[in-house]
Design a protein around this motif. Structure first.
Motif, PDB file in Angstrom:
ATOM      1  N   GLU A   1       8.968  -5.144   0.207  1.00 26.93           N
ATOM      2  CA  GLU A   1       7.736  -4.488   0.651  1.00 26.93           C
ATOM      3  C   GLU A   1       6.492  -5.203   0.132  1.00 26.93           C
ATOM      4  O   GLU A   1       5.445  -5.201   0.780  1.00 26.93           O
ATOM      5  CB  GLU A   1       7.747  -3.023   0.226  1.00 26.93           C
ATOM      6  CG  GLU A   1       8.848  -2.202   0.885  1.00 26.93           C
ATOM      7  CD  GLU A   1       8.872  -2.351   2.408  1.00 26.93           C
ATOM      8  OE1 GLU A   1       7.793  -2.335   3.026  1.00 26.93           O
ATOM      9  OE2 GLU A   1       9.975  -2.500   2.974  1.00 26.93           O
ATOM     10  N   PHE A   2       6.587  -5.819  -1.036  1.00 20.86           N
ATOM     11  CA  PHE A   2       5.474  -6.621  -1.544  1.00 20.86           C
ATOM     12  C   PHE A   2       5.216  -7.802  -0.616  1.00 20.86           C
ATOM     13  O   PHE A   2       4.063  -8.133  -0.301  1.00 20.86           O
ATOM     14  CB  PHE A   2       5.801  -7.116  -2.957  1.00 20.86           C
ATOM     15  CG  PHE A   2       4.687  -7.878  -3.617  1.00 20.86           C
ATOM     16  CD1 PHE A   2       3.699  -7.217  -4.328  1.00 20.86           C
ATOM     17  CD2 PHE A   2       4.636  -9.262  -3.541  1.00 20.86           C
ATOM     18  CE1 PHE A   2       2.678  -7.925  -4.947  1.00 20.86           C
ATOM     19  CE2 PHE A   2       3.627  -9.984  -4.150  1.00 20.86           C
ATOM     20  CZ  PHE A   2       2.633  -9.311  -4.862  1.00 20.86           C
ATOM     21  N   ILE A   3       6.298  -8.433  -0.167  1.00 21.13           N
ATOM     22  CA  ILE A   3       6.159  -9.542   0.786  1.00 21.13           C
ATOM     23  C   ILE A   3       5.582  -9.039   2.103  1.00 21.13           C
ATOM     24  O   ILE A   3       4.677  -9.651   2.680  1.00 21.13           O
ATOM     25  CB  ILE A   3       7.527 -10.222   1.004  1.00 21.13           C
ATOM     26  CG1 ILE A   3       8.010 -10.885  -0.283  1.00 21.13           C
ATOM     27  CG2 ILE A   3       7.439 -11.244   2.140  1.00 21.13           C
ATOM     28  CD1 ILE A   3       9.439 -11.384  -0.230  1.00 21.13           C
ATOM     29  N   ARG A   4       6.094  -7.908   2.584  1.00 24.50           N
ATOM     30  CA  ARG A   4       5.618  -7.351   3.848  1.00 24.50           C
ATOM     31  C   ARG A   4       4.116  -7.026   3.771  1.00 24.50           C
ATOM     32  O   ARG A   4       3.376  -7.235   4.748  1.00 24.50           O
ATOM     33  CB  ARG A   4       6.401  -6.088   4.194  1.00 24.50           C
ATOM     34  CG  ARG A   4       6.070  -5.521   5.590  1.00 24.50           C
ATOM     35  CD  ARG A   4       6.743  -4.183   5.812  1.00 24.50           C
ATOM     36  NE  ARG A   4       8.168  -4.243   5.545  1.00 24.50           N
ATOM     37  CZ  ARG A   4       9.069  -4.757   6.374  1.00 24.50           C
ATOM     38  NH1 ARG A   4       8.675  -5.243   7.543  1.00 24.50           N
ATOM     39  NH2 ARG A   4      10.344  -4.765   6.066  1.00 24.50           N
ATOM     40  N   ALA A   5       3.685  -6.516   2.641  1.00 26.07           N
ATOM     41  CA  ALA A   5       2.289  -6.112   2.479  1.00 26.07           C
ATOM     42  C   ALA A   5       1.348  -7.299   2.282  1.00 26.07           C
ATOM     43  O   ALA A   5       0.132  -7.121   2.266  1.00 26.07           O
ATOM     44  CB  ALA A   5       2.168  -5.154   1.294  1.00 26.07           C
ATOM     45  N   LYS A   6       1.916  -8.497   2.117  1.00 23.83           N
ATOM     46  CA  LYS A   6       1.100  -9.692   1.844  1.00 23.83           C
ATOM     47  C   LYS A   6       0.159  -9.414   0.670  1.00 23.83           C
ATOM     48  O   LYS A   6      -1.031  -9.718   0.693  1.00 23.83           O
ATOM     49  CB  LYS A   6       0.313 -10.115   3.086  1.00 23.83           C
ATOM     50  CG  LYS A   6       1.186 -10.432   4.297  1.00 23.83           C
ATOM     51  CD  LYS A   6       0.373 -10.955   5.460  1.00 23.83           C
ATOM     52  CE  LYS A   6       1.227 -11.190   6.707  1.00 23.83           C
ATOM     53  NZ  LYS A   6       2.290 -12.178   6.488  1.00 23.83           N
ATOM     54  N   ALA A   7       0.741  -8.840  -0.380  1.00 22.62           N
ATOM     55  CA  ALA A   7      -0.057  -8.365  -1.518  1.00 22.62           C
ATOM     56  C   ALA A   7      -0.472  -9.466  -2.474  1.00 22.62           C
ATOM     57  O   ALA A   7      -1.359  -9.253  -3.308  1.00 22.62           O
ATOM     58  CB  ALA A   7       0.727  -7.289  -2.278  1.00 22.62           C
ATOM     59  N   GLY A   8       0.138 -10.626  -2.377  1.00 23.19           N
ATOM     60  CA  GLY A   8      -0.259 -11.714  -3.261  1.00 23.19           C
ATOM     61  C   GLY A   8       0.673 -12.896  -3.131  1.00 23.19           C
ATOM     62  O   GLY A   8       1.829 -12.760  -2.709  1.00 23.19           O
ATOM     63  N   ASN A   9       0.170 -14.079  -3.468  1.00 26.61           N
ATOM     64  CA  ASN A   9       0.966 -15.296  -3.463  1.00 26.61           C
ATOM     65  C   ASN A   9       1.193 -15.767  -4.891  1.00 26.61           C
ATOM     66  O   ASN A   9       0.331 -15.575  -5.763  1.00 26.61           O
ATOM     67  CB  ASN A   9       0.275 -16.393  -2.658  1.00 26.61           C
ATOM     68  CG  ASN A   9       0.131 -16.039  -1.189  1.00 26.61           C
ATOM     69  OD1 ASN A   9       0.973 -15.324  -0.635  1.00 26.61           O
ATOM     70  ND2 ASN A   9      -0.923 -16.518  -0.560  1.00 26.61           N
TER      71      ASN A   9
END
Length: 330
Positions: free
Chosen positions: A133-141
């Protein structure tokens, strides 16, 4: 959405058989199958496994295989990557990846488990779900660790270089200064507004890890004679007491530092980040000890391993910030 899952073993890829927990390759797809069955059937997962070990057996060989795998996969159109890993050396691999890939345009999350997945007490499925879900949310690189502590109702997302070593006899994961990057709860990823970002050098350099670190680690201990051999040592890292101190009064440390200086071996010490400084720390400069800015032991240990393995200027490399390793700039 397309995610690469890199399987490396650990408790999250094991099963309990009799008195022992053992690796079980049949578990390699359990996380993905559980996620698709319960959350999202449309996410596309690719799975690779360069090795499978219990993470206490981690060596330079595995680190080099993993960083090579990541490097080869960066331009294949993935939205993110998940590395399944054991808890014992989770922080070490996380820091290694963070320093090798400090200029990522996607997130890489390390996911582990406190118990094998068939155990109802396991947090493995929670950690994997939060990572996806963190990846899906594009929450940070960048490189992160996804982990749910036992008594918390959320799964924390930690910046890789900010993760503390485990406390004795516990698998709980904490960030320095209690500053998690984000957390996942009730299906939502929330960024931590109090997270302190720092300016860092940004470059992807897949460093090579030599078989031995050539770093001598000294932990503050009462009664230490500091009579350590410096044979085949390129750098020393002192792990002080919680207040950033070490015994400087009885002459043993001073004698050790003199030997190190004679052999042109730099001696570093982690700082405590406290407002108050103690009298014993005033002699660090006199002894030739180089204080490092507020950071975790694991991150600086791995950074030294990189410096000694790649014939870098150790003093310069250690004092140049990378991968947001420092919680404050001093």
């Amino acid at each position: 959405m397309k995610i690469l899952v890199v399987i490396t073993g650990g408790t999250i890829g094991s099963t309990t058989s009799g008195p022992y927990t053992c690796l079980d390759k049949s578990k390699n797809y359990a996380l993905i199958e559980h996620y698709k069955e319960n959350y999202d059937k449309n996410t596309e997962f690719d799975v690779v496994s360069e090795y499978s070990i219990l993470s206490e057996n981690l060596t330079a060989k595995e680190l080099n295989l993993l960083t090579e795998c990541i490097e080869k996969s960066l331009d294949k159109g993935y939205d993110g990557m998940i590395v399944t890993h054991g808890t014992d050396t989770l922080q070490y691999t996380a820091s290694a990846l963070a320093y090798c890939f400090s200029n990522l345009s996607l997130p890489i999350l390390l996911v582990s488990a406190n118990y094998p997945l068939e155990n109802k007490k396991s947090n493995g499925y929670h950690n994997f779900e939060a990572a996806v879900e963190f990846i899906r949310a594009k929450a940070g690189n960048g490189v992160f660790v996804s982990y749910k502590n036992k008594d918390e109702d959320k799964t924390n997302i930690h910046l890789a270089t900010r993760v503390y070593s485990h406390l004795e006899n516990t698998d709980e994961v904490y960030s320095i200064g209690n500053q998690v990057f984000a957390f996942y709860k009730n299906g939502l990823v929330t960024l931590n507004k109090e997270f302190i970002k720092t300016l860092s050098a940004k470059e992807n350099t897949r460093y090579i890890f030599k078989n031995k670190t050539e770093t001598l680690v000294i932990s503050s201990m009462v009664g230490d004679s500091f009579n350590y051999s410096l044979d085949n040592v390129k750098a020393v890292l002192i792990r002080p007491y919680h207040s950033g101190t070490i015994n400087t009064a009885d002459g043993c440390l001073k004698a050790f530092c003199i030997r190190a200086k004679e052999q042109n071996i730099p001696v570093f010490i982690l700082t405590a980040g406290l407002n108050a400084e103690y009298e014993s720390t005033n002699v660090f400069e006199q002894f030739g000890i180089i204080p490092l800015r507020l950071s975790t032991f694991v991150s600086q240990y791995m950074k030294l391993w990189i410096a000694t393995s790649n014939d870098l200027d150790i003093k310069e490399f250690m004092q140049k910030e990378s991968a947001q390793e420092y919680i404050v700039n001093k």
